[in-house]
Design a protein around this motif. Sequence first.
Motif, PDB file in Angstrom:
ATOM      1  N   LEU A 309       0.810  -1.208   0.000  1.00 43.09           N
ATOM      2  CA  LEU A 309       0.000   0.000   0.000  1.00 43.09           C
ATOM      3  C   LEU A 309       0.845   1.260   0.000  1.00 43.09           C
ATOM      4  CD1 LEU A 309      -2.885   1.145   0.167  1.00 43.09           C
ATOM      5  CD2 LEU A 309      -2.651   1.113   2.661  1.00 43.09           C
ATOM      6  N   ASN A 310       1.877   1.300   0.832  1.00 41.14           N
ATOM      7  CA  ASN A 310       2.678   2.513   0.994  1.00 41.14           C
ATOM      8  C   ASN A 310       4.068   2.406   0.368  1.00 41.14           C
ATOM      9  OD1 ASN A 310       0.740   4.077   2.517  1.00 41.14           O
ATOM     10  ND2 ASN A 310       1.107   2.645   4.224  1.00 41.14           N
ATOM     11  N   THR A 311       4.260   1.424  -0.492  1.00 40.38           N
ATOM     12  CA  THR A 311       5.524   1.319  -1.215  1.00 40.38           C
ATOM     13  C   THR A 311       5.510   2.296  -2.390  1.00 40.38           C
ATOM     14  OG1 THR A 311       4.657  -0.406  -2.666  1.00 40.38           O
ATOM     15  CG2 THR A 311       5.700  -1.124  -0.602  1.00 40.38           C
ATOM     16  N   ASP A 312       6.666   2.468  -3.021  1.00 43.04           N
ATOM     17  CA  ASP A 312       6.724   3.330  -4.205  1.00 43.04           C
ATOM     18  C   ASP A 312       5.729   2.871  -5.261  1.00 43.04           C
ATOM     19  OD1 ASP A 312       8.681   4.759  -2.975  1.00 43.04           O
ATOM     20  OD2 ASP A 312      10.343   4.002  -4.212  1.00 43.04           O
ATOM     21  N   SER A 313       5.642   1.547  -5.426  1.00 43.12           N
ATOM     22  CA  SER A 313       4.736   1.022  -6.451  1.00 43.12           C
ATOM     23  C   SER A 313       3.280   1.297  -6.079  1.00 43.12           C
ATOM     24  CB  SER A 313       4.961  -0.478  -6.638  1.00 43.12           C
ATOM     25  OG  SER A 313       4.727  -1.187  -5.431  1.00 43.12           O
ATOM     26  N   GLY A 314       2.941   1.182  -4.803  1.00 41.38           N
ATOM     27  CA  GLY A 314       1.582   1.464  -4.358  1.00 41.38           C
ATOM     28  C   GLY A 314       1.211   2.922  -4.545  1.00 41.38           C
ATOM     29  N   LYS A 315       2.155   3.810  -4.218  1.00 37.88           N
ATOM     30  CA  LYS A 315       1.913   5.241  -4.383  1.00 37.88           C
ATOM     31  C   LYS A 315       1.708   5.602  -5.855  1.00 37.88           C
ATOM     32  CE  LYS A 315       4.641   6.450  -0.292  1.00 37.88           C
ATOM     33  NZ  LYS A 315       5.891   7.076   0.199  1.00 37.88           N
ATOM     34  N   MET A 316       2.546   5.049  -6.707  1.00 43.02           N
ATOM     35  CA  MET A 316       2.426   5.364  -8.124  1.00 43.02           C
ATOM     36  C   MET A 316       1.162   4.768  -8.727  1.00 43.02           C
ATOM     37  SD  MET A 316       4.728   7.432  -8.651  1.00 43.02           S
ATOM     38  CE  MET A 316       4.237   7.646 -10.345  1.00 43.02           C
ATOM     39  N   PHE A 317       0.760   3.601  -8.236  1.00 43.44           N
ATOM     40  CA  PHE A 317      -0.487   2.988  -8.705  1.00 43.44           C
ATOM     41  C   PHE A 317      -1.663   3.911  -8.416  1.00 43.44           C
ATOM     42  CE2 PHE A 317      -4.327   0.497  -7.975  1.00 43.44           C
ATOM     43  CZ  PHE A 317      -4.374  -0.321  -9.094  1.00 43.44           C
ATOM     44  N   ARG A 318      -1.732   4.431  -7.184  1.00 44.95           N
ATOM     45  CA  ARG A 318      -2.841   5.299  -6.814  1.00 44.95           C
ATOM     46  C   ARG A 318      -2.779   6.627  -7.580  1.00 44.95           C
ATOM     47  NH1 ARG A 318      -1.229   3.429  -1.852  1.00 44.95           N
ATOM     48  NH2 ARG A 318      -0.420   5.457  -1.174  1.00 44.95           N
ATOM     49  N   LEU A 319      -1.572   7.170  -7.743  1.00 46.51           N
ATOM     50  CA  LEU A 319      -1.426   8.432  -8.460  1.00 46.51           C
ATOM     51  C   LEU A 319      -1.818   8.273  -9.926  1.00 46.51           C
ATOM     52  CD1 LEU A 319      -0.533  11.375  -8.525  1.00 46.51           C
ATOM     53  CD2 LEU A 319       1.820  10.602  -8.910  1.00 46.51           C
ATOM     54  N   TYR A 320      -1.363   7.185 -10.538  1.00 45.97           N
ATOM     55  CA  TYR A 320      -1.684   6.903 -11.939  1.00 45.97           C
ATOM     56  C   TYR A 320      -3.196   6.764 -12.098  1.00 45.97           C
ATOM     57  CZ  TYR A 320      -0.628   4.933 -16.595  1.00 45.97           C
ATOM     58  OH  TYR A 320      -0.509   4.714 -17.941  1.00 45.97           O
ATOM     59  N   ASN A 321      -3.790   6.008 -11.179  1.00 46.83           N
ATOM     60  CA  ASN A 321      -5.231   5.761 -11.240  1.00 46.83           C
ATOM     61  C   ASN A 321      -6.010   7.054 -11.085  1.00 46.83           C
ATOM     62  OD1 ASN A 321      -7.410   4.073 -11.508  1.00 46.83           O
ATOM     63  ND2 ASN A 321      -6.846   2.725  -9.819  1.00 46.83           N
ATOM     64  N   ALA A 322      -5.560   7.924 -10.158  1.00 51.46           N
ATOM     65  CA  ALA A 322      -6.256   9.190  -9.917  1.00 51.46           C
ATOM     66  C   ALA A 322      -6.074  10.158 -11.081  1.00 51.46           C
ATOM     67  CB  ALA A 322      -5.741   9.816  -8.621  1.00 51.46           C
ATOM     68  N   SER A 323      -4.887  10.148 -11.681  1.00 56.45           N
ATOM     69  CA  SER A 323      -4.587  11.104 -12.751  1.00 56.45           C
ATOM     70  C   SER A 323      -5.295  10.758 -14.049  1.00 56.45           C
ATOM     71  CB  SER A 323      -3.076  11.167 -12.992  1.00 56.45           C
ATOM     72  OG  SER A 323      -2.392  11.592 -11.829  1.00 56.45           O
ATOM     73  N   PHE A 324      -5.297   9.473 -14.393  1.00 51.46           N
ATOM     74  CA  PHE A 324      -5.833   9.058 -15.686  1.00 51.46           C
ATOM     75  C   PHE A 324      -7.221   8.431 -15.591  1.00 51.46           C
ATOM     76  CE2 PHE A 324      -1.171   8.973 -16.168  1.00 51.46           C
ATOM     77  CZ  PHE A 324      -1.030   9.844 -17.233  1.00 51.46           C
ATOM     78  N   LYS A 325      -7.693   8.219 -14.353  1.00 62.30           N
ATOM     79  CA  LYS A 325      -9.036   7.675 -14.140  1.00 62.30           C
ATOM     80  C   LYS A 325      -9.234   6.320 -14.807  1.00 62.30           C
ATOM     81  CE  LYS A 325     -10.164  11.548 -12.098  1.00 62.30           C
ATOM     82  NZ  LYS A 325     -10.253  11.624 -10.614  1.00 62.30           N
ATOM     83  N   ARG A 326      -8.201   5.508 -14.756  1.00 60.17           N
ATOM     84  CA  ARG A 326      -8.308   4.171 -15.353  1.00 60.17           C
ATOM     85  C   ARG A 326      -7.258   3.258 -14.750  1.00 60.17           C
ATOM     86  NH1 ARG A 326      -4.111   3.414 -18.947  1.00 60.17           N
ATOM     87  NH2 ARG A 326      -3.173   5.291 -19.879  1.00 60.17           N
ATOM     88  N   LEU A 327      -7.408   1.981 -15.006  1.00 58.25           N
ATOM     89  CA  LEU A 327      -6.399   1.017 -14.576  1.00 58.25           C
ATOM     90  C   LEU A 327      -5.094   1.315 -15.299  1.00 58.25           C
ATOM     91  CD1 LEU A 327      -5.899  -1.769 -13.037  1.00 58.25           C
ATOM     92  CD2 LEU A 327      -6.264  -2.823 -15.283  1.00 58.25           C
ATOM     93  N   PRO A 328      -3.979   1.426 -14.572  1.00 55.88           N
ATOM     94  CA  PRO A 328      -2.695   1.672 -15.251  1.00 55.88           C
ATOM     95  C   PRO A 328      -2.355   0.538 -16.210  1.00 55.88           C
ATOM     96  CG  PRO A 328      -2.504   1.999 -12.882  1.00 55.88           C
ATOM     97  CD  PRO A 328      -3.837   1.361 -13.115  1.00 55.88           C
ATOM     98  N   ASP A 329      -1.783   0.876 -17.358  1.00 55.87           N
ATOM     99  CA  ASP A 329      -1.272  -0.176 -18.233  1.00 55.87           C
ATOM    100  C   ASP A 329       0.076  -0.627 -17.675  1.00 55.87           C
ATOM    101  OD1 ASP A 329       1.012   1.189 -20.155  1.00 55.87           O
ATOM    102  OD2 ASP A 329      -0.545   2.605 -19.531  1.00 55.87           O
ATOM    103  N   PRO A 330       0.433  -1.895 -17.806  1.00 53.88           N
ATOM    104  CA  PRO A 330       1.646  -2.426 -17.166  1.00 53.88           C
ATOM    105  C   PRO A 330       2.923  -1.686 -17.533  1.00 53.88           C
ATOM    106  CG  PRO A 330       0.281  -4.217 -17.972  1.00 53.88           C
ATOM    107  CD  PRO A 330      -0.324  -2.951 -18.492  1.00 53.88           C
ATOM    108  N   ASP A 331       3.104  -1.384 -18.819  1.00 53.57           N
ATOM    109  CA  ASP A 331       4.339  -0.720 -19.237  1.00 53.57           C
ATOM    110  C   ASP A 331       4.402   0.706 -18.705  1.00 53.57           C
ATOM    111  OD1 ASP A 331       5.121  -2.974 -20.579  1.00 53.57           O
ATOM    112  OD2 ASP A 331       4.400  -2.304 -22.533  1.00 53.57           O
ATOM    113  N   GLY A 332       3.281   1.416 -18.741  1.00 55.56           N
ATOM    114  CA  GLY A 332       3.255   2.782 -18.222  1.00 55.56           C
ATOM    115  C   GLY A 332       3.519   2.819 -16.729  1.00 55.56           C
ATOM    116  N   LEU A 333       2.891   1.909 -15.990  1.00 54.73           N
ATOM    117  CA  LEU A 333       3.116   1.855 -14.546  1.00 54.73           C
ATOM    118  C   LEU A 333       4.559   1.508 -14.234  1.00 54.73           C
ATOM    119  CD1 LEU A 333       1.968   1.971 -11.675  1.00 54.73           C
ATOM    120  CD2 LEU A 333       1.385  -0.458 -11.899  1.00 54.73           C
ATOM    121  N   ARG A 334       5.120   0.566 -14.966  1.00 54.21           N
ATOM    122  CA  ARG A 334       6.520   0.165 -14.743  1.00 54.21           C
ATOM    123  C   ARG A 334       7.462   1.350 -14.968  1.00 54.21           C
ATOM    124  NH1 ARG A 334       6.374  -3.554 -18.096  1.00 54.21           N
ATOM    125  NH2 ARG A 334       5.743  -5.204 -16.641  1.00 54.21           N
ATOM    126  N   TYR A 335       7.176   2.135 -15.985  1.00 54.65           N
ATOM    127  CA  TYR A 335       7.996   3.307 -16.301  1.00 54.65           C
ATOM    128  C   TYR A 335       7.965   4.308 -15.148  1.00 54.65           C
ATOM    129  CZ  TYR A 335       9.266   7.748 -18.556  1.00 54.65           C
ATOM    130  OH  TYR A 335       9.831   8.959 -18.858  1.00 54.65           O
TER     131      TYR A 335
END
Length: 345
Positions: A309-335
């Motif tokens: 939840l509070n790892t870098d990956s968790g933070k970016m997942f929530r930010l990506y989801n909030a910014s784009f209003k969709r499930l992150p695509d794997p390559d974009g999230l990895r980047y």
Amino acid sequence: MCFLCNAGLLSIHNLESEVIKKNQNISSSNSEENNTNKELASIDIQHLTMSSQEINTRLNLASTERTLRLYISPGNESISENNENEANTPYSRTPEEWQYEYIRENIVKISSFINLKLKEVTNKKEADYILVIHPNPQKDSLSNNTLMVSHSSGAQSPFHLEENPDLVQHDSDSKATQKEIFLHELGHLLGLEHPWDKDDGDFAVNNWSDPHASTRMGYNEHLSGKVGWYEDIDISALQNIWGEAEVKSYSGNSYDYKFYNLGNSKFGIKHENGNSIDPLTGITLLKFDEQNLHKSSDIKGTFDQVTGLNTDSGKMFRLYNASFKRLPDPDGLRYWIGNFSSGKD
């Protein structure tokens, strides 16, 4: 190397040229009439499936994400071919719009039948296979990791042997035929062989000229331009390799839904106005109005990157989801996880 004319066999276009040269009075229609009097050999799945070693190579490339990444050469890139003189190395031709269309249309369409995603990438270094429109005639093949279709393929005489691709003229029939040639080579990329290939110990006929049941991987109807897709036996062979796609269609767009990691590699989906989560049990492909999502590569591939939840990956997942209003695509999230963790962004 997988050619239409394998192991010294003449290509269909070569055959046509040889027949014309040797005997102007013999027509291909007479040859077809003679073949109709012979019994058609039946074709089984094993006759169309490459050796276990070749299949495993493809399965390993696809990995657990069940994804093969394809790069469509935009043109003016050197083409690597076996035994090619470096001084005469050809350069890929920029695909015309109708060529882009049949390539993209069919790499999406096949994923509705098999449990595999063919993903177009724009970075050549990321690709498992490279797709090329070849400027020279009679270059339809799968050579190592390069699928080639000649720009002149499908065109009638004399254009199918024209060395200058700018002079080749295509009509609706020749375009349809070239699409079928692409499907044949795509079949090789996915693990299918000719029904006369004997390296793996099974074959339906001794060579391409023996009459046999229709298959996109054989001679019959291969250049008709009338079918436009694989035969049932071809799809069965592909599903034997990759598994059958279990498809479910959803109304609206994917961003109208929320996706959930239910644990133990189980996932769910809920409409933004819905009250309950729909488990994605047994589903491999989700169809929405604007795109398709593969459970293994798109959904699992995204959630597998989120380690807490509070790892870098968790933070970016929530930010990506909030910014784009969709499930992150794997390559974009990895980047973005990489950039955030490294302090770049």
